[in-house]
Design a protein around this motif. Structure first.
Motif, PDB file in Angstrom:
ATOM      1  N   ARG A 155      18.793 -26.850-129.371  1.00  0.00           N
ATOM      2  CA  ARG A 155      18.361 -26.521-130.732  1.00  0.00           C
ATOM      3  C   ARG A 155      16.843 -26.540-130.813  1.00  0.00           C
ATOM      4  N   ILE A 156      16.277 -25.590-131.576  1.00  0.00           N
ATOM      5  CA  ILE A 156      14.825 -25.580-131.767  1.00  0.00           C
ATOM      6  C   ILE A 156      14.415 -26.822-132.549  1.00  0.00           C
ATOM      7  N   ILE A 157      13.390 -27.510-132.065  1.00  0.00           N
ATOM      8  CA  ILE A 157      12.929 -28.752-132.687  1.00  0.00           C
ATOM      9  C   ILE A 157      12.018 -28.418-133.860  1.00  0.00           C
ATOM     10  N   ASP A 158      12.364 -28.906-135.032  1.00  0.00           N
ATOM     11  CA  ASP A 158      11.518 -28.739-136.215  1.00  0.00           C
ATOM     12  C   ASP A 158      10.447 -29.825-136.259  1.00  0.00           C
ATOM     13  N   GLY A 159       9.396 -29.559-137.037  1.00  0.00           N
ATOM     14  CA  GLY A 159       8.376 -30.569-137.291  1.00  0.00           C
ATOM     15  C   GLY A 159       7.373 -30.752-136.181  1.00  0.00           C
ATOM     16  N   VAL A 160       7.274 -29.788-135.247  1.00  0.00           N
ATOM     17  CA  VAL A 160       6.284 -29.863-134.179  1.00  0.00           C
ATOM     18  C   VAL A 160       4.956 -29.299-134.690  1.00  0.00           C
ATOM     19  N   THR A 161       3.882 -30.013-134.450  1.00  0.00           N
ATOM     20  CA  THR A 161       2.553 -29.531-134.818  1.00  0.00           C
ATOM     21  C   THR A 161       1.918 -28.879-133.597  1.00  0.00           C
ATOM     22  N   PHE A 162       1.678 -27.576-133.671  1.00  0.00           N
ATOM     23  CA  PHE A 162       1.060 -26.821-132.579  1.00  0.00           C
ATOM     24  C   PHE A 162      -0.416 -26.583-132.891  1.00  0.00           C
ATOM     25  N   SER A 163      -1.254 -26.706-131.874  1.00  0.00           N
ATOM     26  CA  SER A 163      -2.671 -26.370-132.065  1.00  0.00           C
ATOM     27  C   SER A 163      -2.860 -24.874-132.274  1.00  0.00           C
ATOM     28  N   ASP A 164      -1.907 -24.078-131.776  1.00  0.00           N
ATOM     29  CA  ASP A 164      -1.949 -22.627-131.958  1.00  0.00           C
ATOM     30  C   ASP A 164      -0.540 -22.112-131.699  1.00  0.00           C
ATOM     31  N   ASN A 165      -0.212 -20.980-132.302  1.00  0.00           N
ATOM     32  CA  ASN A 165       1.062 -20.339-132.037  1.00  0.00           C
ATOM     33  C   ASN A 165       0.949 -18.871-132.407  1.00  0.00           C
ATOM     34  N   TYR A 166       1.969 -18.104-132.088  1.00  0.00           N
ATOM     35  CA  TYR A 166       1.886 -16.651-132.143  1.00  0.00           C
ATOM     36  C   TYR A 166       0.637 -16.237-131.360  1.00  0.00           C
ATOM     37  N   ILE A 167       0.628 -16.682-130.095  1.00  0.00           N
ATOM     38  CA  ILE A 167      -0.579 -16.645-129.279  1.00  0.00           C
ATOM     39  C   ILE A 167      -0.728 -15.310-128.560  1.00  0.00           C
ATOM     40  N   THR A 168      -1.970 -15.012-128.184  1.00  0.00           N
ATOM     41  CA  THR A 168      -2.312 -13.819-127.424  1.00  0.00           C
ATOM     42  C   THR A 168      -3.088 -14.264-126.187  1.00  0.00           C
ATOM     43  N   ILE A 169      -2.692 -13.767-125.000  1.00  0.00           N
ATOM     44  CA  ILE A 169      -3.259 -14.230-123.738  1.00  0.00           C
ATOM     45  C   ILE A 169      -3.754 -13.035-122.934  1.00  0.00           C
TER      46      ILE A 169
END
Length: 849
Positions: A810-824
């Protein structure tokens, strides 16, 4: 019976040992019951006499609306799935509903007074205690009124309190959700803010106020002013002293009150030297400094015993409002200009928010680097929302809603200029509620201004009262309208509410023709549909997500004229990125629309500062599961726009202008900074098409040009921007590029938006196969994890979502990401830090949607 519209500012317990009185204020929150008068009858006196009827009651927690109580008891299952909500009507709420609570007052003494304190009842109520009607609905009405009911003659050690609540009628000035979502079935009937019971001596301290003035040149000293109303509840004169304690110092003022007298007492540094504060710990918005808080206590002593005590938490700060040379309203905090970057707040549709949910949402606000929330309405089921803004350093606008300004919402004819508050009787009710809210909230340093109108102006008689209140009750600025309107009393509002509320392309915000563009104070604006993540869509719609149909449309807004379908988003996706083949492809392309469109809006206001003074995204959150106007969804899951805003509002950032194609470095801090700025351009092919590197000094609260217009040698491409300070990367930014610009149909602009003659062509990016990136754990310390996300392809990996799965998949809720929907970059990698909600095992994945 005594009813006074006063607000008790603090909850404090103290012992009146000499008199044998236990002075305390206790919140009555647990152990309530709720039931319809259709079930238990209409005899409130009998229901409060202690004899319990055989009819079943619902368990309740207060504050709560009736619907909130019913849902928490398991009624209306799957209410928010698909379009289930519309199958229910309001028929069971056409009769009064009762809330009942039994409580003890141990050791009740003849010399003490007992009062019931109601911080919010909706819409009107009869209040019974121990078989007696102690307050009636002819005076207990209006959801923003506060009431103190003296029940000394009725209170006993064993007590039964019954509150008979009545739903609003058409034309009543109710709590309102406007067109954001369907109306609550019960129209928010219930006890919507805390109920408290107060035990005290003859004299109570009412509505304490602590305000401050700051030396705005040096910030080295401040002056604190204290004000309180002393009310003698007894039928005889009382002599005593008011004791003020602050920062280790104490003063005592002799006071004599006649029977029933209320007297306002003021103190400053002449009475207590500590109120002249040297080197004050100032309260700042968190983006400018620390939100320092102070405590001050007031005690009234009579006969060597404390009759009442109040503890006040406050911040030393000074807010200001001014008009730029163009006539735009702007703000200062402690004499320093601040650009407002925020979003519009709403409470839960059934007013079920608590401190924990408020805290989680305000942390999301900070993660986006926003500094403000706007409450269209005095939201909050208690003071918790405001307390948390104080502690976290988040600025806040509060005030009236346009719900009262349009006949379709209010239920009675409204004036084109002044809305629905028109008669003297209506103005008196709203003036009383406004005064109560100011007294209830005025010690919160986070509140920067009051909105006294939204789409229209207050009638002159009411605005004269607001001006009186500014001089008498609270000196914060009040704003006459969220719209650009001119008052005959106070002049221009200095604001604008010209939209858009539906999608506009990124270049719109930089265009001088754009009514809602990046200039002045845009009080509410956004790009329309902002879809949640796939797992939220599945909770809302089930697993049959494709194609998105009229069921999905029902989860847009409830507006009649627009915003009630996904048609604009669907057309935008096709015209910009190409037709979607399935739900995952649609979400991937809709995320591009959402991310770029919302990011550009905030970036443009920063790029154009100080001409652009303030921006409120419409909206921050949703009152029910929704597909429109949100930066995170009802389940508190951030969407693509969330991370676009986070990047746009980083204190130091490089921003690409979608209209002129140049890049500026912006700085929202109070200190200048030296940076190294780099830019790299890739084509869709993966080839490097350009590279530059410059050294810059970016002034405090200012900006400077970084790069000339970006040239693109292919039809589509990508721009990577990087900002370093002392060799450390402090900000990154990425964009998709095209050589085919957007073309707007400016003459057809209206409050909803501006139509497009031609969309920029990004179909090459939309058709590009998403890169199959991998995420690995580089380092973990407890809940803190650093992920390295690698792009093994020779092309840019664009806008990919990182998710963490638990051991059950299951996808874990409540995670704080420094960035997401990222471009590399091609064959590159990116470091992303994650803060987990607990020390749990996980696996990481990278999704294209």
């Amino acid at each position: 019976m005594v009813i006074s519209n006063k607000r008790i500012s603090a909850l404090i317990i103290g012992c009146l040992c000499t008199l044998g009185i236990q002075a305390q204020t206790i919140e009555l929150s647990d152990g309530w019951e709720c039931q319809s008068s259709a079930i238990v009858g209409t005899d409130g006196a009998s229901l409060s006499s202690g004899s319990h009827s055989s009819a079943p009651w619902y368990a309740a927690h207060v504050p709560s609306t009736v619907m909130g109580t019913l849902v928490s008891n398991g009624e209306y299952p799957k209410l928010f799935e698909r379009d289930n909500y519309k199958q229910y009507d309001n028929s069971r709420f056409l009769v009064p509903w009762f809330f009942r609570k039994s409580f003890r007052l141990d050791g009740l003494h003849d010399s003490e007074h007992v009062r019931l304190l109601f911080e919010g009842l909706n819409y009107s109520a009869n209040i019974y205690l121990n078989g007696k009607l102690v307050a009636s609905r002819d005076t207990v009405r209006g959801p923003f009124s506060t009431f103190a009911v003296d029940v000394t003659a009725v209170a006993k050690e064993e007590n039964t309190l019954v509150v008979e609540t009545f739903k609003c009628k058409p034309g009543d000035f109710n709590i309102g959700f406007v067109d954001w979502n369907p109306r609550p079935l019960d129209e928010s009937m219930g006890i919507v803010r805390p109920v408290k019971v107060q035990r005290c001596g003859d004299v109570v301290i009412e509505s304490p106020r602590v305000s401050s003035r700051v030396d705005l040149n040096t910030l080295k000293e401040a002056w604190v002013d204290v004000e309180a109303q002393l009310c003698n509840l007894s039928d005889h004169d009382v002599s005593g002293q008011l004791i003020c304690t602050f920062e280790g110092q104490r003063c005592a003022l002799p006071i004599r009150l006649h029977a029933g007298q209320t007297r306002t007492v003021r103190l400053d540094e002449n009475e207590l030297a500590a109120l002249h504060v040297i080197n004050p710990r100032l309260w700042w918005c968190y983006t400018m400094g620390n939100p320092e808080m102070y405590s001050l206590s007031l005690t009234f002593e009579a006969g060597q015993a404390a009759s009442d005590t109040k503890e006040v938490r406050f911040g030393i700060r000074e807010v200001g409002s001014y008009f730029t040379k163009e006539g735009y309203r702007a703000f200062t905090l402690n004499g320093r200009r601040i650009q407002i970057l925020g979003a519009g707040w709403t409470d839960d549709i059934f007013l079920r928010d608590n401190a924990e949910r408020y805290d989680r949402q305000l942390e999301l606000v900070k993660q986006m680097n926003l500094n403000t929330i706007r409450l269209e309405g005095f939201w909050g089921t208690s003071q918790a929302l405001y307390d948390l803004c104080d502690e976290k350093g988040i600025l806040l606008f509060a005030g009236w809603s346009c719900f009262w300004e349009w006949e379709s919402y209010l239920g009675k004819p409204c004036d084109e200029i002044y809305g629905g508050i028109l008669t003297d009787e209506e103005a008196r009710l709203i003036a009383r509620e406004y005064d109560d809210q100011l007294r209830y909230l005025r010690n919160h340093p986070s509140i920067i201004a009051w909105f006294v109108g939204s789409d229209k102006l207050p009638i002159p008689a009411l605005e004269y009262h607001y001006e009186w209140a500014r001089k008498t009750i609270d000196d914060r600025p009040y704003i006459t309208s969220a719209k650009q309107l001119e008052s005959t009393i106070s002049g221009t509002s200095g604001t604008k509410m010209a939209g858009p509320y539906e999608y506009v392309a990124p270049a719109y915000w930089y265009s001088k023709e754009a009514p809602g563009g990046a200039f002045g104070f845009n009080t509410e604006t956004g790009i329309g549909a902002q879809l949640p993540v796939k797992e939220s869509l599945q909770q809302m719609l089930g697993n049959s997500l494709w194609p998105l149909d009229t069921i999905a449309d029902y989860l847009c807004t409830s507006a009649a004229e627009a915003f009630n379908k996904l048609d604009v988003l669907k057309a935008t996706v096709i015209q910009r990125y190409g037709k979607a083949d399935n739900i995952d492809d649609f979400l991937r392309k809709a995320n591009m629309v959402n991310y770029d469109g919302t990011k550009a809006m905030f970036e443009a206001f920063r790029y154009n500062s100080p001409k652009a003074t303030a921006l409120i995204q419409w909206m921050l959150n949703a009152a029910r599961p929704s597909l429109y106007w949100q930066l995170y969804d009802y389940f508190l899951r951030p969407n693509a726009a969330f991370y676009g805003v986070r990047k746009a509002c980083q204190p130091i950032q490089l921003i690409y202008n979608h209209l002129t194609h140049d890049v500026r470095a912006v700085n929202s801090t109070l200190e200048a900074i030296d940076i190294t700025a780099t830019m790299k351009v890739y084509g869709l092919s993966g080839n490097v098409l350009g590279y530059q590197k410059v050294m810059l000094t970016v002034p405090a609260m200012g900006s400077v040009k970084a790069f000339d217009p970006i040239e693109l040698g292919e039809a589509n491409g990508y721009l990577f921007l990087c900002c370093q300070h002392n060799g450390q990367t402090i900000a990154e930014n990425e964009y998709s590029l095209t050589t085919a610009d957007d073309v707007f149909d400016w003459p057809k602009s209206d409050w909803t938006g501006t139509p497009m003659l031609k969309h920029a062509d990004l179909k090459g990016i939309g058709a590009q196969q998403p890169a199959k990136c991998k995420a690995r754990v580089r380092e973990r310390q407890g809940r803190q994890v650093e992920l390295m996300v690698s792009n093994p392809s020779d092309k840019v990996a664009y806008m990919l979502r990182i998710v963490l799965y638990d051991q059950k998949g299951r996808i874990i809720d409540g995670v704080t990401f420094s960035d997401n929907y990222i471009t590399i970059e091609p064959n590159g990698e990116k470091s992303v830090t994650c803060l987990l909600p607990g020390e749990i095992k996980f696996t990481a994945d990278v999704l294209p949607y």
